[in-house]
Design a protein around this motif. Sequence first.
Motif, mmCIF file in Angstrom:
data_model
loop_
_atom_site.group_PDB
_atom_site.id
_atom_site.type_symbol
_atom_site.label_atom_id
_atom_site.label_comp_id
_atom_site.label_asym_id
_atom_site.label_seq_id
_atom_site.Cartn_x
_atom_site.Cartn_y
_atom_site.Cartn_z
ATOM 1 N N HIS A 5 15.413 -34.306 16.003
ATOM 2 C CA HIS A 5 16.678 -33.381 15.849
ATOM 3 C C HIS A 5 16.689 -32.883 14.428
ATOM 4 C CE1 HIS A 5 19.866 -34.270 18.968
ATOM 5 N NE2 HIS A 5 18.809 -33.225 19.530
ATOM 6 N N LEU A 8 14.257 -30.099 13.718
ATOM 7 C CA LEU A 8 14.819 -28.765 14.295
ATOM 8 C C LEU A 8 15.943 -28.233 13.713
ATOM 9 C CD1 LEU A 8 14.826 -29.275 18.349
ATOM 10 C CD2 LEU A 8 13.736 -27.554 17.095
ATOM 11 N N ASP A 9 16.849 -29.206 12.867
ATOM 12 C CA ASP A 9 17.866 -28.637 12.338
ATOM 13 C C ASP A 9 17.301 -27.761 10.777
ATOM 14 O OD1 ASP A 9 19.344 -30.402 13.832
ATOM 15 O OD2 ASP A 9 20.084 -31.808 12.351
ATOM 16 N N PHE A 12 15.401 -24.336 12.143
ATOM 17 C CA PHE A 12 16.502 -23.476 12.454
ATOM 18 C C PHE A 12 17.112 -22.905 11.289
ATOM 19 C CE2 PHE A 12 16.084 -24.761 17.127
ATOM 20 C CZ PHE A 12 15.433 -23.942 17.560
ATOM 21 N N ALA A 13 17.683 -23.970 10.398
ATOM 22 C CA ALA A 13 18.453 -23.187 9.405
ATOM 23 C C ALA A 13 17.607 -22.640 8.286
ATOM 24 C CB ALA A 13 19.067 -24.778 8.691
ATOM 25 N N LEU A 15 15.294 -20.635 9.084
ATOM 26 C CA LEU A 15 14.710 -19.358 9.807
ATOM 27 C C LEU A 15 16.065 -18.365 9.770
ATOM 28 C CD1 LEU A 15 12.681 -20.411 12.847
ATOM 29 C CD2 LEU A 15 11.908 -19.466 10.823
ATOM 30 N N GLY A 16 17.282 -18.787 9.608
ATOM 31 C CA GLY A 16 18.384 -18.086 9.559
ATOM 32 C C GLY A 16 18.507 -17.213 8.337
ATOM 33 N N MET A 79 7.536 -24.693 13.830
ATOM 34 C CA MET A 79 7.781 -23.446 14.605
ATOM 35 C C MET A 79 7.558 -23.462 16.180
ATOM 36 S SD MET A 79 7.339 -19.439 13.116
ATOM 37 C CE MET A 79 6.604 -20.052 11.325
ATOM 38 N N ALA A 82 10.318 -25.414 17.335
ATOM 39 C CA ALA A 82 11.460 -24.658 17.820
ATOM 40 C C ALA A 82 11.083 -23.660 19.062
ATOM 41 C CB ALA A 82 11.769 -23.780 16.556
ATOM 42 N N ALA A 83 10.001 -23.388 19.301
ATOM 43 C CA ALA A 83 9.690 -22.429 20.244
ATOM 44 C C ALA A 83 9.751 -23.160 21.563
ATOM 45 C CB ALA A 83 8.322 -21.783 20.212
ATOM 46 N N TRP A 85 11.650 -25.821 22.043
ATOM 47 C CA TRP A 85 13.088 -26.053 22.407
ATOM 48 C C TRP A 85 13.710 -24.953 23.208
ATOM 49 C CZ3 TRP A 85 17.893 -24.149 21.468
ATOM 50 C CH2 TRP A 85 18.921 -25.234 21.822
ATOM 51 N N LEU A 86 13.307 -23.703 22.384
ATOM 52 C CA LEU A 86 14.024 -22.435 23.123
ATOM 53 C C LEU A 86 13.621 -22.220 24.578
ATOM 54 C CD1 LEU A 86 13.977 -20.162 20.117
ATOM 55 C CD2 LEU A 86 16.039 -20.779 21.397
ATOM 56 N N ASP B 9 19.805 -13.928 12.081
ATOM 57 C CA ASP B 9 20.324 -14.726 11.145
ATOM 58 C C ASP B 9 21.520 -15.552 11.696
ATOM 59 O OD1 ASP B 9 19.036 -13.338 9.415
ATOM 60 O OD2 ASP B 9 20.432 -12.369 8.399
ATOM 61 N N PHE B 12 19.915 -18.248 14.504
ATOM 62 C CA PHE B 12 18.898 -19.411 13.841
ATOM 63 C C PHE B 12 19.882 -20.271 13.123
ATOM 64 C CE2 PHE B 12 15.130 -16.744 14.395
ATOM 65 C CZ PHE B 12 14.232 -17.775 15.095
ATOM 66 N N GLY B 16 21.135 -24.288 13.900
ATOM 67 C CA GLY B 16 20.662 -25.552 13.126
ATOM 68 C C GLY B 16 21.601 -26.532 13.230
ATOM 69 N N ARG B 21 23.538 -27.311 19.568
ATOM 70 C CA ARG B 21 22.378 -27.354 20.410
ATOM 71 C C ARG B 21 22.659 -28.280 21.615
ATOM 72 N NH1 ARG B 21 19.398 -28.369 15.968
ATOM 73 N NH2 ARG B 21 18.731 -30.232 16.442
ATOM 74 N N LEU B 86 9.837 -15.804 17.646
ATOM 75 C CA LEU B 86 8.945 -16.988 17.380
ATOM 76 C C LEU B 86 7.749 -16.827 17.906
ATOM 77 C CD1 LEU B 86 11.494 -20.104 17.869
ATOM 78 C CD2 LEU B 86 9.810 -19.522 15.789
#
Lengths: 133, 133
Positions: A5, A8-9, A12-13, A15-16, A79, A82-83, A85-86, B9, B12, B16, B21, B86
């Motif tokens: 977790h 992932l936090d 994603f943060a 990548l934002g 990465m 993250a992929a 998870w999506l 933006d 993502f 995060g 999630r 991604l």
Amino acid sequence: MVKYHHSLDATFAALGDPTRRSILTTLQRGQASVTELVRPHKISMPAIMKHLGVLEQAGLISQQKIGRVRMCRLTVAPMQQAADWLSLYRVFWENQLDSLEKFLNQPQQEELDPCRKPSPRQPSSHKPRHRHS
Amino acid sequence: MVKYHHSLDATFAALGDPTRRSILTTLQRGQASVTELVRPHKISMPAIMKHLGVLEQAGLISQQKIGRVRMCRLTVAPMQQAADWLSLYRVFWENQLDSLEKFLNQPQQEELDPCRKPSPRQPSSHKPRHRHS
């Protein structure tokens, strides 16, 4: 699970932000020095160093000092995570798109005349309707 | 392009956070009321409303008031867009994993004896070596 977790936090943060994503896009072509990474972005060296710090903390890049040059390199694991998870949501959005496609492809006749009794399935090609005169 | 960046933006950044999630995971099973979404998380109603606001702003969910109940529903487009972004890196990480696999599979002999002259390729099965007595 907590560590997963947590990472992932951070991923994603990180990548934002468009500058950080742009840095990753550059590093996809191979390792690059910090000076090379500054060039395409109209921001200061301290600002780019801050972005690189965020990316490194998230494990998305690694930095190595070779002589007087700091080289950056993309690392793949976060990465990919993250992929992964999506991708759990892929089934969901594919189902939604299927439903939308079915809705768009249903004969317009039914939409125009909702009180019409259900009839055997007809091909969706448009035929001229006879008007009562 | 700017809009695409902007929504990536927000997507993502919204992803995060573990609570957000987790909300999306719940909504994958179908729409849910805010009360149903509060239950599994040990946080207050105002806190969950804030998370729902972030998710809605990112376009990841939609909210609709039906009578006195506020229902939430997952929307797919932003998550699909994030997955698409991604996936551009998939080639990169697959190449890296291939290189790692090749490295791990190369004959150990070469690693143990780096001064050894290159010899014709041999099968990787281990054969007992004759010792000089």
